[in-house]
Design an enzyme around this catalytic site. Structure first.
Site, PDB file in Angstrom:
ATOM      1  N   SER A  27       3.213  -2.382  10.344  1.00 22.40           N
ATOM      2  CA  SER A  27       4.666  -2.474  10.576  1.00 22.40           C
ATOM      3  C   SER A  27       5.249  -3.836  10.187  1.00 22.40           C
ATOM      4  CB  SER A  27       5.002  -2.125  12.021  1.00 22.40           C
ATOM      5  OG  SER A  27       4.603  -0.790  12.310  1.00 22.40           O
ATOM      6  N   GLU A  57      -5.614  -5.092  10.351  1.00 17.03           N
ATOM      7  CA  GLU A  57      -4.574  -4.105  10.622  1.00 17.03           C
ATOM      8  C   GLU A  57      -4.881  -3.395  11.947  1.00 17.03           C
ATOM      9  OE1 GLU A  57      -2.419  -2.804   6.801  1.00 17.03           O
ATOM     10  OE2 GLU A  57      -4.199  -1.583   6.992  1.00 17.03           O
ATOM     11  N   GLY A  92       2.328   2.005  10.968  1.00 22.02           N
ATOM     12  CA  GLY A  92       3.305   3.089  10.877  1.00 22.02           C
ATOM     13  C   GLY A  92       3.953   3.431  12.210  1.00 22.02           C
ATOM     14  N   ASN A 117       0.873  -1.182   0.000  1.00 17.90           N
ATOM     15  CA  ASN A 117       0.000   0.000   0.000  1.00 17.90           C
ATOM     16  C   ASN A 117       0.910   1.232   0.000  1.00 17.90           C
ATOM     17  OD1 ASN A 117      -1.780   2.054   0.565  1.00 17.90           O
ATOM     18  ND2 ASN A 117      -2.273   1.347   2.639  1.00 17.90           N
ATOM     19  N   TRP A 118       0.961   1.891  -1.128  1.00 16.35           N
ATOM     20  CA  TRP A 118       1.904   3.017  -1.264  1.00 16.35           C
ATOM     21  C   TRP A 118       1.369   4.298  -0.613  1.00 16.35           C
ATOM     22  CZ3 TRP A 118       4.103   2.758  -7.008  1.00 16.35           C
ATOM     23  CH2 TRP A 118       4.784   1.543  -7.154  1.00 16.35           C
ATOM     24  N   HIS A 164      -9.567   1.162   4.845  1.00 13.92           N
ATOM     25  CA  HIS A 164      -8.291   1.327   5.553  1.00 13.92           C
ATOM     26  C   HIS A 164      -8.505   2.225   6.773  1.00 13.92           C
ATOM     27  CE1 HIS A 164      -4.208   2.514   6.477  1.00 13.92           C
ATOM     28  NE2 HIS A 164      -3.819   1.416   5.861  1.00 13.92           N
TER      29      HIS A 164
HETATM   30  P1  PGA Z   1       2.733   0.159   7.723  1.00 12.58           P
HETATM   31  O1  PGA Z   1       1.298   0.387   7.073  1.00 12.58           O
HETATM   32  O2  PGA Z   1       3.290  -1.122   7.132  1.00 12.58           O
HETATM   33  O3  PGA Z   1       3.531   1.360   7.327  1.00 12.58           O
HETATM   34  O4  PGA Z   1       2.539   0.034   9.189  1.00 12.58           O
HETATM   35  C1  PGA Z   1       0.423  -0.679   6.807  1.00 12.58           C
HETATM   36  C2  PGA Z   1      -0.880  -0.151   6.237  1.00 12.58           C
HETATM   37  O5  PGA Z   1      -1.348   0.894   6.674  1.00 12.58           O
HETATM   38  O6  PGA Z   1      -1.477  -0.771   5.321  1.00 12.58           O
END
Ligand code: PGA
Length: 251
Positions: free
Chosen positions: A214, A168, A174, A10-11, A96
């Site tokens: 992460s 998630e 993040g 996911n960019w 998301h």
């Molecule tokens: P991350 O994001 O790997 O930077 O934690 C994952 C996401 O939000 O899909």
């Protein structure tokens, strides 16, 4: 039955045409020998066609980061499933946590996106996840159940082959803080039981459930070794082809 693994990048709101193409081509090169798993890239809409073009005939799937439910019309700021397909995309991420939290998308809105995307033949990656507060309050299972039930409301069993669930935990996105493999497996098993309850056992057994938050080369192997974790939705680490390549090449 072993489900085919899916590693999705996911960019988010990163890349413009030049660097998007470079990144997509680099991922395609790294993946050229990998046949036993699926790889998906979700770039911003503005470069979706560039990315799709760069990975044409490589088997890499391209997705939008969201999708509207209508084919066309007065929906300023939205992108339709038909537009995603015409640009070379085959899938869309929906629900998301950044859409839910920053843009206040509700389960009802997300459900319209899921149903609309499916009705035009897109694969849908439906994201669910609890916040830290919800987890600490012992609400994780209730919140996730509500997100899945509402997100999939009205989705027919026949369409479930095109639905991927991404778990998630919001507190892991993040933040550098990953759910432990035990925490993730516990939730994935719960989500699979829930899908069996909503549909049937066979459908639950076939539904891919990704983990996100992460994900890194250092934790992907232990996550993928869990029986109910079928892949990963990768944010930050998907922006570097070499690092993403190491995640794709999990053992
Ligand atoms: P991350 O994001 O790997 O930077 O934690 C994952 C996401 O939000 O899909």
């Amino acid at each position: 039955m072993k489900r085919r693994s899916l590693i999705a990048g996911n960019w988010k709101m990163h890349t413009t045409a030049g660097d998007a193409r470079d990144l997509a081509l680099a991922v395609a090169t790294i993946c050229s020998d990998i046949k036993d798993r699926d790889v998906l890239l979700a770039p911003p809409f503005t470069v979706l066609a560039d990315v799709a073009d760069s990975v044409e005939n490589t088997g890499i799937l391209v997705a939008g980061q969201n999708v509207c439910w209508e084919e066309k019309g007065a929906f300023t700021g939205e992108i339709s499933p038909v537009m995603i397909k015409a640009a070379g995309g085959a899938a869309a991420i929906v629900g998301h946590s950044e859409r839910r939290q920053i843009f206040l998308e509700t389960d009802e809105l997300i459900n319209r996106r899921v149903s609309g995307g499916l009705s035009f033949g897109l694969t849908i990656i439906l994201c669910v996840g609890e916040t830290l507060e919800e987890r600490e309050d012992g609400e994780a299972f209730t919140v996730l159940e509500k997100q899945v039930r509402r997100g999939l409301a009205g989705v027919h069993a026949a369409d479930m082959a095109k639905v991927v669930i991404a778990y998630e935990p919001v507190w892991a996105i993040g933040t550098g803080r990953t759910a432990s493999k035990e925490q993730a497996q516990e939730i994935h098993a719960f989500l699979r039981r829930l899908i069996a309850e909503l549909y049937e056992k066979d459908i639950a057994a076939q539904t891919r459930i990704l983990y996100g938050g992460s994900v890194k080369p250092t934790n992907i192997d232990e996550l993928m070794a869990q029986p109910d974790i079928d892949g990963a939705l990768v944010g930050g680490a998907a922006l570097d082809a070499e690092i993403f390549g190491r995640i794709i090449a999990f053992k």
